[in-house]
Scaffold this motif. Structure first.
Motif, PDB file in Angstrom:
ATOM      1  N   ARG A   1      -3.393  18.331  -2.727  1.00 57.33           N
ATOM      2  CA  ARG A   1      -3.118  18.746  -4.108  1.00 57.33           C
ATOM      3  C   ARG A   1      -4.387  18.937  -4.922  1.00 57.33           C
TER       4      ARG A   1
ATOM      5  N   GLU B   1       0.824  -1.215   0.000  1.00 59.79           N
ATOM      6  CA  GLU B   1       0.000   0.000   0.000  1.00 59.79           C
ATOM      7  C   GLU B   1       0.854   1.260   0.000  1.00 59.79           C
ATOM      8  N   ILE B   2       2.040   1.177   0.625  1.00 62.37           N
ATOM      9  CA  ILE B   2       2.918   2.350   0.660  1.00 62.37           C
ATOM     10  C   ILE B   2       3.327   2.725  -0.757  1.00 62.37           C
TER      11      ILE B   2
ATOM     12  N   TYR C   1       4.384   7.267   4.492  1.00 62.30           N
ATOM     13  CA  TYR C   1       5.764   6.878   4.218  1.00 62.30           C
ATOM     14  C   TYR C   1       6.535   6.887   5.527  1.00 62.30           C
TER      15      TYR C   1
ATOM     16  N   PHE D   1      -5.836   4.938   2.303  1.00 61.29           N
ATOM     17  CA  PHE D   1      -5.856   3.492   2.489  1.00 61.29           C
ATOM     18  C   PHE D   1      -6.263   3.128   3.912  1.00 61.29           C
TER      19      PHE D   1
ATOM     20  N   GLU E   1      -0.417   7.611 -11.706  1.00 59.17           N
ATOM     21  CA  GLU E   1       0.171   8.934 -11.468  1.00 59.17           C
ATOM     22  C   GLU E   1      -0.353   9.998 -12.423  1.00 59.17           C
TER      23      GLU E   1
ATOM     24  N   VAL F   1      10.411   6.196  -2.249  1.00 57.55           N
ATOM     25  CA  VAL F   1       9.652   5.681  -1.106  1.00 57.55           C
ATOM     26  C   VAL F   1      10.114   4.280  -0.682  1.00 57.55           C
TER      27      VAL F   1
ATOM     28  N   LYS G   1       1.684   1.794  -3.485  1.00 58.96           N
ATOM     29  CA  LYS G   1       0.468   2.212  -4.204  1.00 58.96           C
ATOM     30  C   LYS G   1       0.162   3.672  -3.917  1.00 58.96           C
ATOM     31  N   ALA G   2       0.311   4.052  -2.625  1.00 56.46           N
ATOM     32  CA  ALA G   2       0.045   5.435  -2.240  1.00 56.46           C
ATOM     33  C   ALA G   2       0.941   6.375  -3.030  1.00 56.46           C
ATOM     34  N   ALA G   3       2.214   5.996  -3.189  1.00 59.16           N
ATOM     35  CA  ALA G   3       3.143   6.849  -3.923  1.00 59.16           C
ATOM     36  C   ALA G   3       2.711   6.978  -5.383  1.00 59.16           C
ATOM     37  N   ARG G   4       2.235   5.870  -5.958  1.00 61.11           N
ATOM     38  CA  ARG G   4       1.782   5.921  -7.354  1.00 61.11           C
ATOM     39  C   ARG G   4       0.609   6.876  -7.500  1.00 61.11           C
ATOM     40  N   VAL G   5      -0.367   6.718  -6.596  1.00 63.62           N
ATOM     41  CA  VAL G   5      -1.546   7.566  -6.686  1.00 63.62           C
ATOM     42  C   VAL G   5      -1.167   9.030  -6.423  1.00 63.62           C
ATOM     43  N   ASP G   6      -0.168   9.230  -5.561  1.00 67.95           N
ATOM     44  CA  ASP G   6       0.274  10.594  -5.268  1.00 67.95           C
ATOM     45  C   ASP G   6       1.016  11.239  -6.436  1.00 67.95           C
ATOM     46  N   GLY G   7       1.218  10.483  -7.497  1.00 69.72           N
ATOM     47  CA  GLY G   7       1.790  11.095  -8.690  1.00 69.72           C
ATOM     48  C   GLY G   7       3.168  10.601  -9.073  1.00 69.72           C
ATOM     49  N   ALA G   8       3.692   9.612  -8.353  1.00 73.03           N
ATOM     50  CA  ALA G   8       5.024   9.112  -8.672  1.00 73.03           C
ATOM     51  C   ALA G   8       4.930   8.023  -9.729  1.00 73.03           C
ATOM     52  N   THR G   9       5.901   8.007 -10.642  1.00 75.63           N
ATOM     53  CA  THR G   9       5.955   6.892 -11.589  1.00 75.63           C
ATOM     54  C   THR G   9       6.454   5.676 -10.838  1.00 75.63           C
ATOM     55  N   ARG G  10       6.415   4.528 -11.495  1.00 70.43           N
ATOM     56  CA  ARG G  10       6.850   3.295 -10.853  1.00 70.43           C
ATOM     57  C   ARG G  10       8.280   3.447 -10.320  1.00 70.43           C
TER      58      ARG G  10
END
Lengths: 288, 368
Positions: free
Chosen positions: B150, A177-178, B87, B81, B73, A196, A180-189
């Motif tokens: 955001r 989930e951590i 993080y 979640f 993204e 993260v 996934k959260a980064a992806r949804v927050d706008g980070a690419t893979r």
């Protein structure tokens, strides 16, 4: 009563393992004549760094013979440097390869991941000697014998499966989930992994690196076969062959103690890191 | 902000069908709740909307834009979640700032926005703390702050309140509703808790075994459930189902539902759909629609029948009485002042016969 027995047990075990090291330290601080005193001296009567300095390639004045003794004619200093270089390279390359490999195996289930993990573990169940001869032949063919990079490659062959296995275990419990959260927050893979996942996994990655450093530094058999008698000789085969080459037990003791410095320092640091791993365990964090 | 449309979305993992031919339109600015038991595919649906999973077949649209294969993204959405997924190595400030940093906003702008959001959620004092130094409720707020900082076009929430304690959950619920109404961002909220679903959602979608069974506003779901599965899942305590048959009274020219002593008049149109006299149907009666009366104070008004008390569960303001009628157990909700003991003979009355609904015995579907 139970506690007393426990303490006696602990004291016994600690003494059992520490006495040989204490004795090496004791002898390493003596001049040659004192080593064989009867009864044996529990502490050096004339403590000196004579043996250490001679091991490391210096000429030292001996007040008991009134002579300047030359350095030992054996590459102890070079062997220490070789070992340090090899172990450093092994741990850095291990981190560079085992981190992405462990991440991929721990995170994604593919059709072949079962086979891959079985092979990884399987390669560790074989006795290392069984791959010694094939590796020797490969080393001969590709001119890897007697070179620093050669023994590095051999150590990598031994240590990579294990560290990949350890990191795979870590990443498979790492909460997705951590990421996934980064992806949804706008980070690419890739950004999610670099910004993260890796910072969160850093304690585990460093632990794996230190583990492979210690393995490589302490490894004897392959080092002996691939480097003994060459300029690339590392510290373990050097210590083992000193008996025939030098014969001065106080010098041997000094070289042994010198070889212990790096692993002891790393182990102390490593211990601290293990505690940290528990503290920042992302799994415990996410679900407590 | 955005209207979300799912068309024939199916997701298959190996041999299990997690989501089965799902069609759904979530309206702009709506608070939509996906309700269902665990493992029903609601989280998978949410992940598909987020782009974290690709559907096996079907399409996902944001307004008229086809986003089915757009990576998460690039969707400009935010997600909260169940585990908060903060993080662990970053402070609360850095957690909240992360979505802005990744978009390369100017440092001053980031600072301003984080402060603003922190103020809105009353977490200014937490900004320097790391996740492991915070309580569950505090983490939940930080996760929420990270989601709204955001100004996304869509909020996705995966059981965000189920990991905090019951008392805090109620305040968090009202705050979440207030926040959503204030920001006006389309929200899709996944939960297995029907109280949450009924108090928060403009509309609710009930999912079961990968299928979306019914979409409607809370009252509609409660009073006109499309089938016995929805009817049985929604409502505390669950709905009573009794299997009876249709009888025709020639003297009065009317159709009746008959089971034991219960006789309910059934409209002619319903009877037509079932097939008339003698057919078996299932009647659904909410426990709130049953009234338990002590035998001695019973006066013969309305539809009532004799029963025996089976168990009494006291919930404080009200009690759930399970009564036994010829081996069939029915639940009724009564005010807690009424003291009853097991095996006592009572009379059970149907308060509002119009609210009794009927289901087809074979398909389980509501007969309207």
């Amino acid at each position: 009563m139970k506690k007393a027995l426990l303490i006696i047990g602990i004291v016994f075990v600690v003494l059992w393992s520490i006495i040989p090291i204490y004795w090496a330290l004791n002898i390493s601080l003596m001049y040659h004549f004192e080593v064989y005193s009867v009864p044996a001296h529990l502490f050096p009567e004339h403590p000196t760094l004579y043996n250490y300095l001679r091991s490391l390639g210096f000429s030292v004045f001996n007040p008991f013979t009134n002579r300047v003794d030359p350095p030992v004619g054996y590459p102890i200093r070079e062997a220490l440097i070789n070992s340090f270089v090899v172990a450093s390279m092994v741990s850095l390359i291990t981190i560079a390869i085992a981190t992405p490999a462990g991440y991929a195996l721990g995170r994604y289930r593919t059709r072949h991941s079962g086979l891959l993990t079985a092979l990884l573990l399987g390669s560790r169940t074989l006795p290392p000697v069984s791959i010694l001869i094939p590796l020797y032949i490969i080393g001969l063919r590709y001119r890897l014998l007697g070179t620093t990079h050669g023994i590095t490659v051999m150590h990598l062959a031994l240590v990579l499966p294990l560290t990949t296995w350890i990191l795979m275990g870590f990443f498979s419990t790492f909460p997705s989930e951590i990421e996934k959260a980064a992806r949804v927050d706008g980070a690419t893979r890739l950004q999610a992994i670099v910004r993260v996942v890796i910072p969160t996994a850093l304690p585990a990655i460093v632990s794996a690196g230190l583990l492979s450093f210690l393995f490589s530094y302490n490894e004897y058999l392959f080092s002996w076969v691939f480097t003994s008698g060459t300029p690339a000789q590392t510290i373990q085969p050097t210590l083992a062959s000193m008996w025939f080459m030098i014969g001065e037990i106080n010098i041997m003791a000094a070289a042994t103690i010198l070889s212990l410095i790096v692993p002891v320092v790393i182990s102390l640091y490593f211990q601290k890191y293990i505690i940290q791993v528990r503290l920042v365990d992302p799994y415990a964090l996410a679900f407590e | 902000m955005v209207e979300v449309r799912l068309e024939h979305v199916t997701k298959i993992f190996g041999k299990t069908i997690a989501v089965n031919d799902l069609n759904l339109v979530v309206r702009d600015k709506e608070f939509f709740v996906l309700l269902g038991p665990s493992g029903c595919g609601k989280s998978t649906t949410l992940n598909i909307i987020a782009g974290l999973e690709k559907p096996t077949s079907g399409r996902v649209y944001f307004d008229d834009e086809d986003v089915t294969f757009l990576p998460p993204e690039e969707r400009n959405i935010a997600m909260v979640f169940q585990s908060y997924a903060l993080y662990p190595t970053m402070t609360a400030y850095d957690n909240i700032a992360f979505p802005l940093k990744i978009r390369r906003l100017l440092r001053d702008e980031i600072h301003k926005r984080v402060k603003e959001v922190a103020e809105m959620l009353h977490i200014e004092h937490l900004l320097d703390k790391k996740p492991h130094q915070m309580s569950g409720g505090e983490r939940q707020r930080v996760a929420l702050a990270r989601a709204i900082v955001r100004q996304p076009r869509l909020f996705l929430m995966d059981e965000p309140l189920s990991n905090i304690d019951a008392k805090l959950r109620i305040t968090a619920r009202t705050e979440l509703i207030r926040l959503q109404r204030k920001l006006g961002v389309t929200t899709i909220y996944v939960t297995h808790d029907q109280t949450e679903a009924f108090t928060m959602g403009h509309r609710i979608g009930v999912m079961f075994n990968g299928c979306l069974l019914q979409v409607g506003d809370p009252l509609e779901i409660f009073e006109r459930p499309h089938n016995t599965v929805v009817a049985g899942f929604v409502g505390i305590p669950p709905m009573n189902f009794i299997e009876g048959h249709i009888a025709y009274d020639e003297r009065l020219g009317k159709y009746y539902f008959k089971w034991n002593e219960i006789i309910l008049e059934v409209g002619g149109d319903i009877t037509e759909k079932i097939g008339g006299h003698g057919k078996t149907v299932i009647a659904g009666i909410r426990p709130q629609n049953l009234q338990v009366i002590k035998s001695e104070s019973y006066s013969k008004i309305g539809i009532a029948f004799k029963a025996k008390v089976y168990t009494v569960e006291r919930l404080g303001t009200e009690s759930v009485i399970t009564v036994d009628i010829d081996g069939e157990l029915l639940r009724a909700v009564t005010p807690s002042e009424l003291t009853l003991s097991p095996d006592e003979d009572v009379v059970v009355k149907i308060v509002n016969p119009q609210k009794v609904i009927f289901f087809n015995k074979n398909t389980g579907d509501l007969i309207t």
